[in-house]
Design a protein around this motif. Structure first.
Motif, PDB file in Angstrom:
ATOM      1  N   THR A   8     -62.479 -84.454 -55.200  1.00  0.00           N
ATOM      2  CA  THR A   8     -63.262 -84.105 -54.018  1.00  0.00           C
ATOM      3  C   THR A   8     -62.472 -83.331 -52.976  1.00  0.00           C
ATOM      4  OG1 THR A   8     -62.704 -86.258 -53.188  1.00  0.00           O
ATOM      5  CG2 THR A   8     -64.887 -86.032 -54.187  1.00  0.00           C
ATOM      6  N   VAL A   9     -61.179 -83.142 -53.210  1.00  0.00           N
ATOM      7  CA  VAL A   9     -60.397 -82.464 -52.178  1.00  0.00           C
ATOM      8  C   VAL A   9     -60.563 -80.959 -52.308  1.00  0.00           C
ATOM      9  CG1 VAL A   9     -58.085 -82.022 -51.312  1.00  0.00           C
ATOM     10  CG2 VAL A   9     -58.742 -84.302 -52.022  1.00  0.00           C
ATOM     11  N   HIS A  10     -61.148 -80.362 -51.281  1.00  0.00           N
ATOM     12  CA  HIS A  10     -61.290 -78.906 -51.283  1.00  0.00           C
ATOM     13  C   HIS A  10     -60.751 -78.370 -49.983  1.00  0.00           C
ATOM     14  CE1 HIS A  10     -63.194 -78.612 -55.115  1.00  0.00           C
ATOM     15  NE2 HIS A  10     -63.994 -79.619 -54.788  1.00  0.00           N
ATOM     16  N   ALA A  11     -60.994 -77.100 -49.761  1.00  0.00           N
ATOM     17  CA  ALA A  11     -60.376 -76.432 -48.616  1.00  0.00           C
ATOM     18  C   ALA A  11     -61.123 -76.709 -47.323  1.00  0.00           C
ATOM     19  CB  ALA A  11     -60.346 -74.943 -48.902  1.00  0.00           C
ATOM     20  N   THR A  12     -61.467 -77.959 -47.076  1.00  0.00           N
ATOM     21  CA  THR A  12     -62.295 -78.228 -45.901  1.00  0.00           C
ATOM     22  C   THR A  12     -61.601 -79.071 -44.849  1.00  0.00           C
ATOM     23  OG1 THR A  12     -63.186 -80.037 -47.140  1.00  0.00           O
ATOM     24  CG2 THR A  12     -64.536 -78.055 -47.041  1.00  0.00           C
ATOM     25  N   PHE A  13     -60.474 -79.672 -45.149  1.00  0.00           N
ATOM     26  CA  PHE A  13     -59.860 -80.514 -44.139  1.00  0.00           C
ATOM     27  C   PHE A  13     -58.717 -79.773 -43.454  1.00  0.00           C
ATOM     28  CE2 PHE A  13     -56.300 -81.244 -46.826  1.00  0.00           C
ATOM     29  CZ  PHE A  13     -56.815 -81.271 -48.101  1.00  0.00           C
ATOM     30  N   ASP A  14     -58.368 -80.286 -42.261  1.00  0.00           N
ATOM     31  CA  ASP A  14     -57.285 -79.671 -41.497  1.00  0.00           C
ATOM     32  C   ASP A  14     -55.964 -79.990 -42.170  1.00  0.00           C
ATOM     33  OD1 ASP A  14     -55.399 -78.927 -39.668  1.00  0.00           O
ATOM     34  OD2 ASP A  14     -56.657 -79.486 -37.949  1.00  0.00           O
ATOM     35  N   THR A  15     -55.163 -79.008 -42.396  1.00  0.00           N
ATOM     36  CA  THR A  15     -53.897 -79.235 -43.101  1.00  0.00           C
ATOM     37  C   THR A  15     -52.858 -79.894 -42.209  1.00  0.00           C
ATOM     38  OG1 THR A  15     -53.029 -77.135 -42.402  1.00  0.00           O
ATOM     39  CG2 THR A  15     -54.231 -77.175 -44.484  1.00  0.00           C
ATOM     40  N   GLY A  16     -53.000 -79.791 -40.899  1.00  0.00           N
ATOM     41  CA  GLY A  16     -51.996 -80.341 -39.997  1.00  0.00           C
ATOM     42  C   GLY A  16     -50.751 -79.472 -39.921  1.00  0.00           C
ATOM     43  N   LEU A  17     -50.746 -78.354 -40.594  1.00  0.00           N
ATOM     44  CA  LEU A  17     -49.578 -77.475 -40.590  1.00  0.00           C
ATOM     45  C   LEU A  17     -49.732 -76.432 -39.488  1.00  0.00           C
ATOM     46  CD1 LEU A  17     -49.437 -76.975 -44.434  1.00  0.00           C
ATOM     47  CD2 LEU A  17     -47.796 -78.246 -43.080  1.00  0.00           C
ATOM     48  N   PRO A  18     -48.792 -76.394 -38.526  1.00  0.00           N
ATOM     49  CA  PRO A  18     -48.954 -75.462 -37.416  1.00  0.00           C
ATOM     50  C   PRO A  18     -49.062 -74.023 -37.923  1.00  0.00           C
ATOM     51  CG  PRO A  18     -46.853 -76.669 -37.273  1.00  0.00           C
ATOM     52  CD  PRO A  18     -47.554 -77.149 -38.501  1.00  0.00           C
ATOM     53  N   GLY A  19     -50.036 -73.326 -37.456  1.00  0.00           N
ATOM     54  CA  GLY A  19     -50.195 -71.917 -37.811  1.00  0.00           C
ATOM     55  C   GLY A  19     -50.757 -71.697 -39.201  1.00  0.00           C
ATOM     56  N   VAL A  20     -51.097 -72.769 -39.862  1.00  0.00           N
ATOM     57  CA  VAL A  20     -51.633 -72.605 -41.221  1.00  0.00           C
ATOM     58  C   VAL A  20     -53.082 -73.057 -41.226  1.00  0.00           C
ATOM     59  CG1 VAL A  20     -51.377 -73.257 -43.630  1.00  0.00           C
ATOM     60  CG2 VAL A  20     -49.363 -73.057 -42.177  1.00  0.00           C
ATOM     61  N   SER A  21     -53.933 -72.195 -41.697  1.00  0.00           N
ATOM     62  CA  SER A  21     -55.351 -72.528 -41.624  1.00  0.00           C
ATOM     63  C   SER A  21     -55.734 -73.592 -42.650  1.00  0.00           C
ATOM     64  CB  SER A  21     -56.186 -71.278 -41.846  1.00  0.00           C
ATOM     65  OG  SER A  21     -55.661 -70.601 -42.941  1.00  0.00           O
ATOM     66  N   PRO A  22     -56.820 -74.302 -42.367  1.00  0.00           N
ATOM     67  CA  PRO A  22     -57.289 -75.299 -43.323  1.00  0.00           C
ATOM     68  C   PRO A  22     -57.493 -74.670 -44.698  1.00  0.00           C
ATOM     69  CG  PRO A  22     -58.538 -75.437 -41.288  1.00  0.00           C
ATOM     70  CD  PRO A  22     -57.688 -74.213 -41.176  1.00  0.00           C
ATOM     71  N   GLY A  23     -57.290 -75.465 -45.699  1.00  0.00           N
ATOM     72  CA  GLY A  23     -57.574 -74.963 -47.033  1.00  0.00           C
ATOM     73  C   GLY A  23     -56.348 -74.572 -47.817  1.00  0.00           C
ATOM     74  N   VAL A  24     -55.188 -75.032 -47.354  1.00  0.00           N
ATOM     75  CA  VAL A  24     -53.997 -74.646 -48.109  1.00  0.00           C
ATOM     76  C   VAL A  24     -53.601 -75.704 -49.151  1.00  0.00           C
ATOM     77  CG1 VAL A  24     -53.015 -73.159 -46.342  1.00  0.00           C
ATOM     78  CG2 VAL A  24     -52.481 -75.596 -46.361  1.00  0.00           C
ATOM     79  N   TYR A  25     -54.397 -76.737 -49.273  1.00  0.00           N
ATOM     80  CA  TYR A  25     -54.106 -77.778 -50.269  1.00  0.00           C
ATOM     81  C   TYR A  25     -55.368 -78.018 -51.071  1.00  0.00           C
ATOM     82  CZ  TYR A  25     -53.321 -82.633 -51.930  1.00  0.00           C
ATOM     83  OH  TYR A  25     -53.196 -83.780 -52.667  1.00  0.00           O
ATOM     84  N   GLY A  26     -55.275 -77.849 -52.359  1.00  0.00           N
ATOM     85  CA  GLY A  26     -56.474 -78.017 -53.174  1.00  0.00           C
ATOM     86  C   GLY A  26     -56.170 -78.765 -54.448  1.00  0.00           C
ATOM     87  N   PRO A  27     -57.172 -78.870 -55.329  1.00  0.00           N
ATOM     88  CA  PRO A  27     -57.021 -79.638 -56.566  1.00  0.00           C
ATOM     89  C   PRO A  27     -55.833 -79.209 -57.428  1.00  0.00           C
ATOM     90  CG  PRO A  27     -59.314 -79.010 -56.228  1.00  0.00           C
ATOM     91  CD  PRO A  27     -58.532 -78.333 -55.152  1.00  0.00           C
ATOM     92  N   ALA A  28     -55.558 -77.902 -57.454  1.00  0.00           N
ATOM     93  CA  ALA A  28     -54.451 -77.452 -58.316  1.00  0.00           C
ATOM     94  C   ALA A  28     -53.113 -77.974 -57.772  1.00  0.00           C
ATOM     95  CB  ALA A  28     -54.427 -75.927 -58.389  1.00  0.00           C
TER      96      ALA A  28
END
Ligand code: SAM
Length: 289
Positions: free
Chosen positions: A2-22
């Motif tokens: 269920t993890v897709h590019a919709t949650f806040d990554t918490g990484l400064p300057g990095v937009s949501p969606g940088v962590y996904g199933p792969a």
């Protein structure tokens, strides 16, 4: 998944969606290969929250970049594995193990020492030390002078874990008095030194224990066999083939009649049953010859 590019990554300057199933799949493959740790899909957010600070510190802009980093950089991989471990533990956890040890094993070990023999004990997956200090206090017993005599004999205790931050805490041997409460009062009085709201494990007890960073899946550099091995609530994170291989290796590392204590939800299966007898709930002993 269920993890897709919709949650806040918490990484400064990095937009949501940088962590996904792969990314999750790649991290879980590494954790399994390196440390035996199984991370089912339900752990995707846990992996994210535990690794996000490391991603940030590494300067990587995405989890994908961090995955590449840990594939190539052994030190960073070690840090990531540490962050993925679960180190929950507490004093006198599964009290029946310490009671069994005190009544069924300790008297024989003391006889062994009185005859000039040696005693070797191992806490494999010791986390922040609550298990090994509970065990050492139980070995030394409530009588300080008898405990001091035991501590002067040939007793060596090994406490190992894959998580370096946990070992550092274990070795510091300093805990909140509140956390020590499950330990029987007589043992606490004998083997802890109170200091305000905290207490330190007594020097005689500390002198017996050596701490070591050790991945249970790797080589074990210890030459001798052990009278007692505690490996509790570690194998719950492993798959069956890994558990069975590990328990067989523990069986080979026990002296005849040596005891293996495992966690309350674990059990011995596979080839180790040819060597180990069940002595009580989650307690096993190596059969003599
Ligand atoms: C939940 S704690 C259990 C601590 C203690 N034995 C107890 O029962 O309270 C599990 C420990 O196993 C360690 N661990 C997990 N995989 C490991 C591995 N492959 N090699 C060594 N230790 C490992 C973790 O770092 C963690 O500290």
């Amino acid at each position: 998944m269920t993890v897709h590019a919709t949650f806040d990554t918490g990484l400064p300057g990095v937009s949501p969606g940088v962590y996904g199933p792969a990314d999750f799949k790649a991290v879980s493959e590494i954790a399994h290969r390196e440390a035996g740790i199984v991370l089912p899909p339900g752990k995707a957010m846990l992996v994210y929250s535990r690794l996000a600070p490391l991603v940030r510190d590494s300067g990587c802009q995405t989890f994908g970049a961090y995955v590449l980093r840990i594939r190539e950089d052994a030190e960073e991989r070690k840090r990531a594995i540490c962050a993925l471990t679960t180190n929950h533990t507490f004093f006198y956890r599964e009290a029946h193990h310490f009671e069994h040890f005190a009544h069924e094993v300790r008297p024989r070990l003391i006889e062994q020492l009185n005859r000039g023999g040696k005693v070797r004990i191992w806490s494999a997956g010791c986390s922040s030390g609550e298990e090994i200090w509970s065990l050492v206090m139980t070995l030394l017993g409530p009588d300080r002078s008898q405990g001091q005599r035991i501590a002067q004999c040939d007793v060596r205790v090994l406490a190992s874990d894959i998580a370096t931050h946990a070992i550092t805490k274990a070795e510091a041997a300093r805990y909140r008095q509140e956390d020590l409460k499950p330990v029987p009062e007589a043992l606490r009085r004998a083997w802890t030194v109170p200091d305000g709201a905290e207490a330190t494990i007594a020097p005689e007890a500390r002198a017996l224990v050596r701490f070591r960073h050790l991945n249970l899946l790797g080589d074990w550099p210890m030459a001798g066999a052990f009278d007692v091995i505690f490996c509790r609530n570690v194998m719950i994170y492993f798959d069956n083939p890994t558990k069975e291989r590990l328990v067989s290796r523990f069986a080979d590392k026990l002296v005849p009649n040596g005891h293996l204590y495992i966690g309350h939800s674990e059990r011995v299966t596979g080839p180790a049953l040819d060597t180990l007898s069940n002595m009580g709930p989650t307690i096993y002993a190596r059969r003599a010859a």
